[in-house]
Scaffold this motif. Structure first.
Motif, PDB file in Angstrom:
ATOM      1  N   SER A 196       0.850  -1.194   0.000  1.00 15.55           N
ATOM      2  CA  SER A 196       0.000   0.000   0.000  1.00 15.55           C
ATOM      3  C   SER A 196       0.877   1.232   0.000  1.00 15.55           C
ATOM      4  O   SER A 196       1.841   1.335   0.783  1.00 15.55           O
ATOM      5  CB  SER A 196      -0.911   0.026   1.225  1.00 15.55           C
ATOM      6  OG  SER A 196      -1.576   1.278   1.329  1.00 15.55           O
ATOM      7  N   ARG A 249      -1.044  10.105  -3.908  1.00 14.45           N
ATOM      8  CA  ARG A 249      -2.086   9.085  -3.725  1.00 14.45           C
ATOM      9  C   ARG A 249      -3.460   9.741  -3.580  1.00 14.45           C
ATOM     10  O   ARG A 249      -4.447   9.284  -4.172  1.00 14.45           O
ATOM     11  CB  ARG A 249      -1.750   8.238  -2.503  1.00 14.45           C
ATOM     12  CG  ARG A 249      -2.718   7.127  -2.160  1.00 14.45           C
ATOM     13  CD  ARG A 249      -2.135   6.302  -1.011  1.00 14.45           C
ATOM     14  NE  ARG A 249      -3.042   5.229  -0.603  1.00 14.45           N
ATOM     15  CZ  ARG A 249      -3.928   5.333   0.376  1.00 14.45           C
ATOM     16  NH1 ARG A 249      -4.048   6.474   1.055  1.00 14.45           N
ATOM     17  NH2 ARG A 249      -4.699   4.310   0.696  1.00 14.45           N
ATOM     18  N   ASP A 250      -3.525  10.809  -2.789  1.00 15.88           N
ATOM     19  CA  ASP A 250      -4.795  11.514  -2.606  1.00 15.88           C
ATOM     20  C   ASP A 250      -5.267  12.125  -3.927  1.00 15.88           C
ATOM     21  O   ASP A 250      -6.459  12.071  -4.262  1.00 15.88           O
ATOM     22  CB  ASP A 250      -4.651  12.605  -1.549  1.00 15.88           C
ATOM     23  CG  ASP A 250      -4.536  12.047  -0.136  1.00 15.88           C
ATOM     24  OD1 ASP A 250      -4.822  10.853   0.059  1.00 15.88           O
ATOM     25  OD2 ASP A 250      -4.124  12.813   0.759  1.00 15.88           O
ATOM     26  N   GLY A 253      -6.608   9.557  -6.183  1.00 14.86           N
ATOM     27  CA  GLY A 253      -7.728   8.810  -5.626  1.00 14.86           C
ATOM     28  C   GLY A 253      -9.085   9.405  -5.913  1.00 14.86           C
ATOM     29  O   GLY A 253     -10.107   8.789  -5.591  1.00 14.86           O
ATOM     30  N   ARG A 254      -9.122  10.597  -6.513  1.00 17.35           N
ATOM     31  CA  ARG A 254     -10.421  11.207  -6.817  1.00 17.35           C
ATOM     32  C   ARG A 254     -11.067  10.468  -7.992  1.00 17.35           C
ATOM     33  O   ARG A 254     -10.422   9.758  -8.754  1.00 17.35           O
ATOM     34  CB  ARG A 254     -10.256  12.692  -7.137  1.00 17.35           C
ATOM     35  CG  ARG A 254      -9.403  12.960  -8.355  1.00 17.35           C
ATOM     36  CD  ARG A 254      -9.571  14.392  -8.847  1.00 17.35           C
ATOM     37  NE  ARG A 254      -9.392  15.414  -7.839  1.00 17.35           N
ATOM     38  CZ  ARG A 254      -8.234  15.934  -7.458  1.00 17.35           C
ATOM     39  NH1 ARG A 254      -7.114  15.490  -8.012  1.00 17.35           N
ATOM     40  NH2 ARG A 254      -8.170  16.879  -6.554  1.00 17.35           N
ATOM     41  N   TYR A 257     -13.155   4.389  -9.168  1.00 19.09           N
ATOM     42  CA  TYR A 257     -12.143   3.460  -8.673  1.00 19.09           C
ATOM     43  C   TYR A 257     -11.148   3.088  -9.772  1.00 19.09           C
ATOM     44  O   TYR A 257     -11.540   2.786 -10.894  1.00 19.09           O
ATOM     45  CB  TYR A 257     -12.824   2.194  -8.131  1.00 19.09           C
ATOM     46  CG  TYR A 257     -11.845   1.176  -7.583  1.00 19.09           C
ATOM     47  CD1 TYR A 257     -11.139   1.447  -6.419  1.00 19.09           C
ATOM     48  CD2 TYR A 257     -11.615  -0.019  -8.245  1.00 19.09           C
ATOM     49  CE1 TYR A 257     -10.233   0.532  -5.910  1.00 19.09           C
ATOM     50  CE2 TYR A 257     -10.703  -0.939  -7.749  1.00 19.09           C
ATOM     51  CZ  TYR A 257     -10.022  -0.663  -6.584  1.00 19.09           C
ATOM     52  OH  TYR A 257      -9.099  -1.573  -6.091  1.00 19.09           O
ATOM     53  N   GLY A 260      -7.098   6.703 -11.281  1.00 18.90           N
ATOM     54  CA  GLY A 260      -5.978   7.610 -11.082  1.00 18.90           C
ATOM     55  C   GLY A 260      -4.721   7.291 -11.866  1.00 18.90           C
ATOM     56  O   GLY A 260      -4.119   8.174 -12.482  1.00 18.90           O
TER      57      GLY A 260
END
Length: 302
Positions: A196, A249-250, A253-254, A257, A260
């Motif tokens: 992760s 990552r943020d 992440g928008r 799914y 990105g």
């Protein structure tokens, strides 16, 4: 700094940054050449291995034949670092067949996700990995991602799996740090990969030898810098780079799914095109794409 060593049971001494490379599509048709070009891109960015047909590779949306074409293309393209295709499937029979094909194609090892959909008890999990390891002469790595498979491995099941000849390590995407820390403590003979982007630095701190990073699919240099800083004892710098990874990552992440990585790749000036995602997955809409581009420019990454 924790001693991030590789286990004695791993003949590949797997370490460093091993991105879960993407499967490229041309109007939803698999594009093996562009898939291999993406693998080459991350290797040229300093990565230490490639993992085609992981979650970012959309493996569950591919036919068996499509999966095999991707494996063959990436194996043919990459010879400087280990190629570790994902071979997992809901059935042991199919997983074994996929592993046999990957080994015959020249893969350096295989990564097998725990079977999914049906609940799995410990005895079934152990038997599953024993049959895969018995079928091939390359190292087998367990892929532990219970939020997606619905099947978490108990530490006792992992103990039995670790004793199987040919099992070399585990990629953990459970985000259960206590479980991973105990697994590493009990099985120093295995290689452990943090799966992760939220736990790259922490994974190294508890003894992982490698990082399977989706962010590295787009910005391999960033994650390689983090790994190398940690190995050099520059923990403050590694933590700063982890903070940047959080921001990336943020940003990625928008939207929908899995949108990105491929959307961000389309924003880089690359000489290949990985296309969109296979439905029902999809790229970001234009508003989210523009917001992502703005965020990445603000971070100095474009």
């Amino acid at each position: 700094m924790a001693d991030s060593t590789t286990g004695s049971a791993d003949p590949l001494s797997l370490h460093g940054v091993v991105p879960p490379t993407v499967t490229a599509f041309d109007d939803e048709a698999v594009d093996p050449e562009a898939s291999a070009a993406h693998a080459r891109f991350v290797v040229e960015g300093g990565c230490h291995g490639v993992f085609p047909l992981g979650t970012n590779g959309e493996f569950v949306l591919l036919t068996t034949e499509e999966r095999r074409r991707v494996v063959e293309a990436v194996v043919d393209e990459i010879d400087s670092v280990p190629v570790l295709p994902g071979v997992g499937a809901p059935s042991t029979r199919e997983s074994v067949a996929n592993a046999e094909h990957a080994a015959e194609a020249g893969a350096d090892g295989v990564i097998a996700v725990t079977p999914y959909y049906y609940p799995l008890d410990d005895a079934a999990a152990v038997d599953h990995y024993r049959r895969i390891a018995d079928a091939v002469d390359v190292p087998v790595y367990v892929y532990h991602i219970p939020p997606r498979t619905g099947n978490a491995l108990s530490l006792s099941a992992l103990g039995e799996i670790a004793e199987i000849e040919g099992v070399a390590g585990l990629k953990d995407s459970s985000k259960d740090v206590p479980w991973l820390a105990q697994a590493i403590d009990r099985h120093p003979e295995l290689s452990f990969l943090a799966g992760s982007d939220s736990l790259l630095f922490p994974g190294l701190e508890i003894g992982c030898s490698g990082l399977v990073s989706a962010v590295a699919n787009v910005f391999p240099e960033l994650v390689v810098d983090l790994y190398e800083a940690y190995q050099a004892g520059e923990e403050d710098r590694a933590q700063e780079l982890q903070s940047t990874v959080y921001d990336v990552r943020d940003a990625m992440g928008r939207g929908s799914y899995m949108a990105g990585v491929k959307t961000a790749l389309s924003l880089r000036d690359l000489d290949f095109d990985v296309g969109g995602l296979r439905r029902p997955l999809r790229r970001m809409d234009e508003r989210d794409r523009q917001a992502l581009e703005g965020d990445l420019r603000d971070l100095g990454l474009l």
